[in-house]
Design a protein around this motif. Structure first.
Motif, PDB file in Angstrom:
ATOM      1  N   HIS A  86      10.834 -20.497  22.072  1.00 44.36           N
ATOM      2  CA  HIS A  86      10.103 -20.053  20.792  1.00 44.36           C
ATOM      3  C   HIS A  86      10.378 -18.748  20.740  1.00 44.36           C
ATOM      4  N   THR A  87      10.807 -18.013  21.421  1.00 43.35           N
ATOM      5  CA  THR A  87      11.605 -17.138  21.906  1.00 43.35           C
ATOM      6  C   THR A  87      12.782 -16.710  22.247  1.00 43.35           C
ATOM      7  N   ASP A  88      13.790 -15.823  21.712  1.00 43.74           N
ATOM      8  CA  ASP A  88      15.563 -15.209  22.238  1.00 43.74           C
ATOM      9  C   ASP A  88      15.040 -14.361  22.958  1.00 43.74           C
ATOM     10  N   SER A  89      14.370 -13.902  23.977  1.00 45.00           N
ATOM     11  CA  SER A  89      14.003 -12.977  24.422  1.00 45.00           C
ATOM     12  C   SER A  89      13.426 -12.805  26.628  1.00 45.00           C
ATOM     13  N   GLY A  90      13.243 -13.621  26.454  1.00 47.32           N
ATOM     14  CA  GLY A  90      13.075 -14.664  27.848  1.00 47.32           C
ATOM     15  C   GLY A  90      11.098 -13.969  28.140  1.00 47.32           C
ATOM     16  N   ALA A  91      10.292 -13.959  29.054  1.00 50.62           N
ATOM     17  CA  ALA A  91       9.264 -13.901  29.433  1.00 50.62           C
ATOM     18  C   ALA A  91       8.895 -13.095  30.867  1.00 50.62           C
ATOM     19  N   VAL A  92       8.174 -12.681  31.135  1.00 57.04           N
ATOM     20  CA  VAL A  92       7.323 -11.987  32.222  1.00 57.04           C
ATOM     21  C   VAL A  92       6.571 -12.459  32.512  1.00 57.04           C
ATOM     22  N   VAL A  93       6.348 -13.499  33.674  1.00 60.17           N
ATOM     23  CA  VAL A  93       4.612 -13.812  34.178  1.00 60.17           C
ATOM     24  C   VAL A  93       4.662 -13.813  35.624  1.00 60.17           C
ATOM     25  N   THR A  94       3.127 -13.436  34.851  1.00 56.80           N
ATOM     26  CA  THR A  94       1.581 -12.589  36.039  1.00 56.80           C
ATOM     27  C   THR A  94       0.636 -12.932  36.399  1.00 56.80           C
ATOM     28  N   ALA A  95       0.719 -13.538  37.480  1.00 56.57           N
ATOM     29  CA  ALA A  95      -0.179 -14.360  38.057  1.00 56.57           C
ATOM     30  C   ALA A  95      -0.957 -13.223  38.962  1.00 56.57           C
ATOM     31  N   THR A  96      -2.853 -13.237  38.754  1.00 58.08           N
ATOM     32  CA  THR A  96      -3.403 -12.344  39.113  1.00 58.08           C
ATOM     33  C   THR A  96      -4.802 -13.021  39.900  1.00 58.08           C
ATOM     34  N   VAL A  97      -4.835 -13.298  41.099  1.00 60.57           N
ATOM     35  CA  VAL A  97      -5.794 -13.670  41.676  1.00 60.57           C
ATOM     36  C   VAL A  97      -6.790 -12.886  42.107  1.00 60.57           C
ATOM     37  N   THR A  98      -8.350 -13.042  41.400  1.00 60.72           N
ATOM     38  CA  THR A  98      -9.101 -12.095  42.077  1.00 60.72           C
ATOM     39  C   THR A  98     -10.650 -12.446  42.148  1.00 60.72           C
ATOM     40  N   GLY A  99     -10.913 -12.705  43.445  1.00 53.51           N
ATOM     41  CA  GLY A  99     -11.950 -13.858  43.920  1.00 53.51           C
ATOM     42  C   GLY A  99     -12.008 -14.727  43.603  1.00 53.51           C
ATOM     43  N   SER A 100     -13.239 -16.002  42.781  1.00 51.87           N
ATOM     44  CA  SER A 100     -12.696 -16.239  42.384  1.00 51.87           C
ATOM     45  C   SER A 100     -12.192 -16.517  40.818  1.00 51.87           C
ATOM     46  N   ARG A 101     -11.558 -15.657  40.092  1.00 53.74           N
ATOM     47  CA  ARG A 101     -10.907 -15.317  38.905  1.00 53.74           C
ATOM     48  C   ARG A 101      -9.440 -15.677  39.500  1.00 53.74           C
ATOM     49  N   LEU A 102      -9.042 -16.312  38.802  1.00 55.85           N
ATOM     50  CA  LEU A 102      -7.638 -16.528  37.800  1.00 55.85           C
ATOM     51  C   LEU A 102      -7.095 -16.624  36.922  1.00 55.85           C
ATOM     52  N   ARG A 103      -6.011 -15.297  36.580  1.00 55.53           N
ATOM     53  CA  ARG A 103      -5.322 -14.468  35.088  1.00 55.53           C
ATOM     54  C   ARG A 103      -4.088 -14.896  35.223  1.00 55.53           C
ATOM     55  N   VAL A 104      -3.344 -15.481  34.754  1.00 57.30           N
ATOM     56  CA  VAL A 104      -2.181 -15.959  33.988  1.00 57.30           C
ATOM     57  C   VAL A 104      -1.353 -15.325  33.315  1.00 57.30           C
ATOM     58  N   GLU A 105      -0.523 -14.073  32.595  1.00 63.01           N
ATOM     59  CA  GLU A 105      -0.114 -13.470  31.457  1.00 63.01           C
ATOM     60  C   GLU A 105       0.938 -14.146  31.198  1.00 63.01           C
ATOM     61  N   VAL A 106       1.379 -14.319  30.018  1.00 60.97           N
ATOM     62  CA  VAL A 106       3.099 -14.712  29.189  1.00 60.97           C
ATOM     63  C   VAL A 106       3.519 -13.831  28.528  1.00 60.97           C
ATOM     64  N   ARG A 107       4.082 -12.786  29.188  1.00 58.90           N
ATOM     65  CA  ARG A 107       4.440 -11.415  28.092  1.00 58.90           C
ATOM     66  C   ARG A 107       6.326 -12.126  27.108  1.00 58.90           C
ATOM     67  N   ASP A 108       6.250 -11.994  26.316  1.00 60.84           N
ATOM     68  CA  ASP A 108       7.031 -12.190  25.734  1.00 60.84           C
ATOM     69  C   ASP A 108       8.182 -10.957  24.430  1.00 60.84           C
ATOM     70  N   PHE A 109       8.879 -10.944  24.114  1.00 62.31           N
ATOM     71  CA  PHE A 109       9.062  -9.469  23.073  1.00 62.31           C
ATOM     72  C   PHE A 109       9.072  -9.807  21.224  1.00 62.31           C
ATOM     73  N   VAL A 110       8.670 -11.581  20.969  1.00 66.12           N
ATOM     74  CA  VAL A 110       8.499 -10.984  19.775  1.00 66.12           C
ATOM     75  C   VAL A 110       7.191 -11.342  19.310  1.00 66.12           C
ATOM     76  N   SER A 111       7.075 -10.514  18.167  1.00 66.11           N
ATOM     77  CA  SER A 111       5.689  -9.954  17.786  1.00 66.11           C
ATOM     78  C   SER A 111       5.007 -11.133  16.861  1.00 66.11           C
ATOM     79  N   GLU A 112       5.086 -12.870  16.516  1.00 59.79           N
ATOM     80  CA  GLU A 112       4.878 -13.494  15.628  1.00 59.79           C
ATOM     81  C   GLU A 112       3.834 -14.102  16.860  1.00 59.79           C
ATOM     82  N   LEU A 113       2.628 -14.212  16.332  1.00 58.62           N
ATOM     83  CA  LEU A 113       2.152 -14.830  16.999  1.00 58.62           C
ATOM     84  C   LEU A 113       1.609 -16.240  17.249  1.00 58.62           C
ATOM     85  N   PRO A 114       1.281 -16.734  18.277  1.00 53.57           N
ATOM     86  CA  PRO A 114       1.556 -17.867  18.073  1.00 53.57           C
ATOM     87  C   PRO A 114      -0.005 -18.534  17.391  1.00 53.57           C
ATOM     88  N   ALA A 115      -0.398 -20.350  17.534  1.00 54.06           N
ATOM     89  CA  ALA A 115      -1.004 -20.223  17.018  1.00 54.06           C
ATOM     90  C   ALA A 115      -1.188 -22.133  16.975  1.00 54.06           C
TER      91      ALA A 115
END
Length: 126
Positions: free
Chosen positions: A52-81
């Motif tokens: 849905h974008t033409d700009s690639g993405a940056v994927v970050t995964a962080t594990v802290t204790g019992s919590r996993l957080r995954v973030e996918v950043r793109d460079f298009v401002s339109e918010l998904p629904a």
């Protein structure tokens, strides 16, 4: 532990590489079923960013204790629904529905130029 990967524009082959790297990061985290769900949700978010974008993405995964957080950043401002697919859509449109249903928390936030779609899961410890 933090893991980060830049994914090139339209590089759908990177989705399997991201899954493999996430699997390695989570080797000792959580139950196998929880780790498998995290893999699935990550691949859905990465695929969405690449399709849905033409700009690639940056994927970050962080594990802290019992919590996993995954973030996918793109460079298009339109918010998904989340999309409610109809029966004849095949597999199209189910990614955010899966994230919404299977993650412990998820959201979207604007981030300078673009946005970050993220999810969190609670499942174990490293």
């Amino acid at each position: 532990m933090v893991w980060r990967r830049n994914v090139g524009c339209a590089d759908l082959t990177a989705v399997s590489e991201v899954r493999r790297a996430l699997r390695d990061l989570m080797r000792h985290w959580g139950e196998p079923d929880t780790a498998a769900v995290a893999e699935l949700l990550t691949s859905e978010l990465v695929t969405n960013a690449l399709i849905h974008t033409d700009s690639g993405a940056v994927v970050t995964a962080t594990v802290t204790g019992s919590r996993l957080r995954v973030e996918v950043r793109d460079f298009v401002s339109e918010l998904p629904a989340p999309y409610v697919p109809v029966a004849d859509d095949g597999t199209h449109g189910r990614g955010l529905i899966l994230v919404q249903a299977l993650a412990d928390a998820w959201g979207v936030k604007t981030h300078g130029v673009g946005k970050v779609v993220w999810f969190e899961m609670i499942g174990g410890s490293v």
